[in-house]
Design a protein around this motif. Structure first.
Motif, PDB file in Angstrom:
ATOM      1  N   LYS A  20       0.821  -1.227   0.000  1.00 37.75           N
ATOM      2  CA  LYS A  20       0.000   0.000   0.000  1.00 37.75           C
ATOM      3  C   LYS A  20       0.847   1.267   0.000  1.00 37.75           C
ATOM      4  O   LYS A  20       0.385   2.330  -0.403  1.00 37.75           O
ATOM      5  N   ASP A  21       2.103   1.140   0.410  1.00 41.81           N
ATOM      6  CA  ASP A  21       3.032   2.276   0.406  1.00 41.81           C
ATOM      7  C   ASP A  21       3.918   2.264  -0.837  1.00 41.81           C
ATOM      8  O   ASP A  21       4.890   3.020  -0.914  1.00 41.81           O
ATOM      9  N   PHE A  22       3.606   1.381  -1.783  1.00 43.84           N
ATOM     10  CA  PHE A  22       4.308   1.235  -3.060  1.00 43.84           C
ATOM     11  C   PHE A  22       5.710   0.634  -2.926  1.00 43.84           C
ATOM     12  O   PHE A  22       6.497   0.685  -3.859  1.00 43.84           O
ATOM     13  N   LYS A  23       6.016   0.033  -1.782  1.00 41.58           N
ATOM     14  CA  LYS A  23       7.303  -0.634  -1.600  1.00 41.58           C
ATOM     15  C   LYS A  23       7.232  -2.040  -2.188  1.00 41.58           C
ATOM     16  O   LYS A  23       6.189  -2.693  -2.152  1.00 41.58           O
ATOM     17  N   TYR A  24       8.359  -2.498  -2.704  1.00 43.79           N
ATOM     18  CA  TYR A  24       8.459  -3.832  -3.291  1.00 43.79           C
ATOM     19  C   TYR A  24       7.953  -4.878  -2.296  1.00 43.79           C
ATOM     20  O   TYR A  24       8.311  -4.871  -1.129  1.00 43.79           O
ATOM     21  N   ALA A  25       7.093  -5.810  -2.787  1.00 42.69           N
ATOM     22  CA  ALA A  25       6.501  -6.811  -1.899  1.00 42.69           C
ATOM     23  C   ALA A  25       6.584  -8.219  -2.465  1.00 42.69           C
ATOM     24  O   ALA A  25       5.805  -9.090  -2.079  1.00 42.69           O
ATOM     25  N   GLY A  26       7.504  -8.451  -3.388  1.00 46.69           N
ATOM     26  CA  GLY A  26       7.674  -9.800  -3.922  1.00 46.69           C
ATOM     27  C   GLY A  26       7.291  -9.896  -5.383  1.00 46.69           C
ATOM     28  O   GLY A  26       6.873  -8.921  -6.003  1.00 46.69           O
ATOM     29  N   GLU A  27       7.448 -11.100  -5.907  1.00 46.56           N
ATOM     30  CA  GLU A  27       7.154 -11.323  -7.318  1.00 46.56           C
ATOM     31  C   GLU A  27       6.845 -12.793  -7.546  1.00 46.56           C
ATOM     32  O   GLU A  27       7.177 -13.640  -6.728  1.00 46.56           O
ATOM     33  N   GLU A  28       6.193 -13.058  -8.678  1.00 48.58           N
ATOM     34  CA  GLU A  28       5.884 -14.443  -9.030  1.00 48.58           C
ATOM     35  C   GLU A  28       5.470 -14.527 -10.487  1.00 48.58           C
ATOM     36  O   GLU A  28       5.147 -13.518 -11.109  1.00 48.58           O
ATOM     37  N   ASP A  29       5.497 -15.727 -11.009  1.00 45.97           N
ATOM     38  CA  ASP A  29       4.975 -15.996 -12.343  1.00 45.97           C
ATOM     39  C   ASP A  29       3.528 -16.432 -12.183  1.00 45.97           C
ATOM     40  O   ASP A  29       3.226 -17.303 -11.356  1.00 45.97           O
ATOM     41  N   ILE A  30       2.649 -15.815 -12.965  1.00 53.10           N
ATOM     42  CA  ILE A  30       1.227 -16.164 -12.886  1.00 53.10           C
ATOM     43  C   ILE A  30       0.683 -16.404 -14.290  1.00 53.10           C
ATOM     44  O   ILE A  30       1.273 -15.969 -15.273  1.00 53.10           O
ATOM     45  N   ILE A  31      -0.428 -17.091 -14.349  1.00 53.26           N
ATOM     46  CA  ILE A  31      -1.149 -17.264 -15.610  1.00 53.26           C
ATOM     47  C   ILE A  31      -2.429 -16.459 -15.469  1.00 53.26           C
ATOM     48  O   ILE A  31      -3.311 -16.800 -14.679  1.00 53.26           O
ATOM     49  N   SER A  32      -2.485 -15.362 -16.216  1.00 55.95           N
ATOM     50  CA  SER A  32      -3.624 -14.461 -16.111  1.00 55.95           C
ATOM     51  C   SER A  32      -3.652 -13.552 -17.325  1.00 55.95           C
ATOM     52  O   SER A  32      -2.627 -13.336 -17.976  1.00 55.95           O
ATOM     53  N   GLU A  33      -4.819 -13.032 -17.626  1.00 55.61           N
ATOM     54  CA  GLU A  33      -4.957 -12.066 -18.718  1.00 55.61           C
ATOM     55  C   GLU A  33      -4.932 -10.635 -18.193  1.00 55.61           C
ATOM     56  O   GLU A  33      -4.828  -9.698 -18.982  1.00 55.61           O
ATOM     57  N   VAL A  34      -5.044 -10.469 -16.875  1.00 50.90           N
ATOM     58  CA  VAL A  34      -5.013  -9.130 -16.285  1.00 50.90           C
ATOM     59  C   VAL A  34      -4.026  -9.123 -15.126  1.00 50.90           C
ATOM     60  O   VAL A  34      -3.804 -10.143 -14.474  1.00 50.90           O
ATOM     61  N   LEU A  35      -3.450  -7.968 -14.900  1.00 49.85           N
ATOM     62  CA  LEU A  35      -2.535  -7.828 -13.771  1.00 49.85           C
ATOM     63  C   LEU A  35      -3.321  -7.793 -12.470  1.00 49.85           C
ATOM     64  O   LEU A  35      -4.355  -7.122 -12.387  1.00 49.85           O
ATOM     65  N   PRO A  36      -2.842  -8.461 -11.445  1.00 47.93           N
ATOM     66  CA  PRO A  36      -3.483  -8.370 -10.140  1.00 47.93           C
ATOM     67  C   PRO A  36      -3.335  -6.947  -9.580  1.00 47.93           C
ATOM     68  O   PRO A  36      -2.459  -6.196 -10.021  1.00 47.93           O
ATOM     69  N   PRO A  37      -4.155  -6.589  -8.591  1.00 46.74           N
ATOM     70  CA  PRO A  37      -3.996  -5.272  -7.962  1.00 46.74           C
ATOM     71  C   PRO A  37      -2.591  -5.137  -7.370  1.00 46.74           C
ATOM     72  O   PRO A  37      -1.979  -6.122  -6.948  1.00 46.74           O
ATOM     73  N   ASN A  38      -2.112  -3.902  -7.326  1.00 45.58           N
ATOM     74  CA  ASN A  38      -0.795  -3.588  -6.751  1.00 45.58           C
ATOM     75  C   ASN A  38       0.322  -4.417  -7.378  1.00 45.58           C
ATOM     76  O   ASN A  38       1.162  -4.971  -6.686  1.00 45.58           O
ATOM     77  N   SER A  39       0.323  -4.487  -8.696  1.00 44.57           N
ATOM     78  CA  SER A  39       1.386  -5.224  -9.381  1.00 44.57           C
ATOM     79  C   SER A  39       1.764  -4.515 -10.672  1.00 44.57           C
ATOM     80  O   SER A  39       1.042  -3.662 -11.180  1.00 44.57           O
ATOM     81  N   THR A  40       2.924  -4.898 -11.180  1.00 40.49           N
ATOM     82  CA  THR A  40       3.435  -4.329 -12.428  1.00 40.49           C
ATOM     83  C   THR A  40       4.302  -5.363 -13.127  1.00 40.49           C
ATOM     84  O   THR A  40       4.731  -6.337 -12.506  1.00 40.49           O
ATOM     85  N   LEU A  41       4.540  -5.135 -14.398  1.00 38.75           N
ATOM     86  CA  LEU A  41       5.454  -5.982 -15.155  1.00 38.75           C
ATOM     87  C   LEU A  41       6.860  -5.379 -15.183  1.00 38.75           C
ATOM     88  O   LEU A  41       7.804  -6.028 -15.618  1.00 38.75           O
ATOM     89  N   LYS A  42       6.973  -4.126 -14.734  1.00 36.20           N
ATOM     90  CA  LYS A  42       8.263  -3.424 -14.751  1.00 36.20           C
ATOM     91  C   LYS A  42       9.231  -4.053 -13.759  1.00 36.20           C
ATOM     92  O   LYS A  42       8.865  -4.379 -12.639  1.00 36.20           O
ATOM     93  N   ILE A  43      10.491  -4.186 -14.184  1.00 37.87           N
ATOM     94  CA  ILE A  43      11.545  -4.718 -13.323  1.00 37.87           C
ATOM     95  C   ILE A  43      12.424  -3.548 -12.905  1.00 37.87           C
ATOM     96  O   ILE A  43      12.784  -2.719 -13.747  1.00 37.87           O
ATOM     97  N   PRO A  44      12.760  -3.450 -11.609  1.00 39.13           N
ATOM     98  CA  PRO A  44      13.614  -2.344 -11.169  1.00 39.13           C
ATOM     99  C   PRO A  44      14.972  -2.364 -11.869  1.00 39.13           C
ATOM    100  O   PRO A  44      15.500  -3.425 -12.185  1.00 39.13           O
ATOM    101  N   LYS A  45      15.504  -1.185 -12.118  1.00 42.05           N
ATOM    102  CA  LYS A  45      16.833  -1.076 -12.729  1.00 42.05           C
ATOM    103  C   LYS A  45      17.884  -1.642 -11.785  1.00 42.05           C
ATOM    104  O   LYS A  45      17.720  -1.624 -10.566  1.00 42.05           O
ATOM    105  N   ASP A  46      18.977  -2.126 -12.353  1.00 42.03           N
ATOM    106  CA  ASP A  46      20.098  -2.616 -11.550  1.00 42.03           C
ATOM    107  C   ASP A  46      20.592  -1.503 -10.644  1.00 42.03           C
ATOM    108  O   ASP A  46      20.644  -0.341 -11.053  1.00 42.03           O
ATOM    109  N   GLY A  47      20.958  -1.871  -9.439  1.00 40.88           N
ATOM    110  CA  GLY A  47      21.513  -0.895  -8.507  1.00 40.88           C
ATOM    111  C   GLY A  47      20.500  -0.317  -7.539  1.00 40.88           C
ATOM    112  O   GLY A  47      20.877   0.349  -6.580  1.00 40.88           O
ATOM    113  N   ILE A  48      19.218  -0.539  -7.775  1.00 44.21           N
ATOM    114  CA  ILE A  48      18.208  -0.046  -6.833  1.00 44.21           C
ATOM    115  C   ILE A  48      18.196  -0.991  -5.637  1.00 44.21           C
ATOM    116  O   ILE A  48      17.982  -2.193  -5.775  1.00 44.21           O
ATOM    117  N   ILE A  49      18.439  -0.434  -4.463  1.00 48.55           N
ATOM    118  CA  ILE A  49      18.543  -1.237  -3.245  1.00 48.55           C
ATOM    119  C   ILE A  49      17.181  -1.459  -2.605  1.00 48.55           C
ATOM    120  O   ILE A  49      16.850  -2.551  -2.167  1.00 48.55           O
TER     121      ILE A  49
END
Length: 96
Positions: free
Chosen positions: A15-44
């Motif tokens: 809810k604060d937009f902080k990274y909360a994990g990731e997974e592979d899913i089978i879906s036609e829509v993105l779940p709430p509070n998710s993105t396909l974007k991967i953080p750039k290298d070096g982001i801690i």
């Protein structure tokens, strides 16, 4: 749109937009509070910014400095080399 049977890799944020994990899913829509974007290298400490649809750094400079490893201690051989170099310098300067 994702074809049926194909998986997508989603990254979640809380809810604060902080990274909360990731997974592979089978879906036609993105779940709430998710993105396909991967953080750039070096982001801690990734923080998702929906306005720019990308991850930004949320770690302070103080925190980043605190987690840097200590510089390696010189080996015994390097310490001896330094001592010899210092002695050569003293001899070259007349022993003072």
């Amino acid at each position: 749109m994702v074809e049926e049977g194909n998986s997508i890799h989603v990254l979640y944020y809380d809810k604060d937009f902080k990274y909360a994990g990731e997974e592979d899913i089978i879906s036609e829509v993105l779940p709430p509070n998710s993105t396909l974007k991967i953080p750039k290298d070096g982001i801690i400490s990734p923080l998702f910014n929906p306005k720019i649809d990308d991850w930004v750094e949320s770690a302070s400079e103080e925190y980043k400095d605190s987690i840097k490893p200590d510089p390696p201690t010189p080996s015994e051989v390097q310490e001896l080399k330094d001592q010899v170099a210092e002695l050569y310098y003293l001899i070259a300067m007349g022993g003072e």
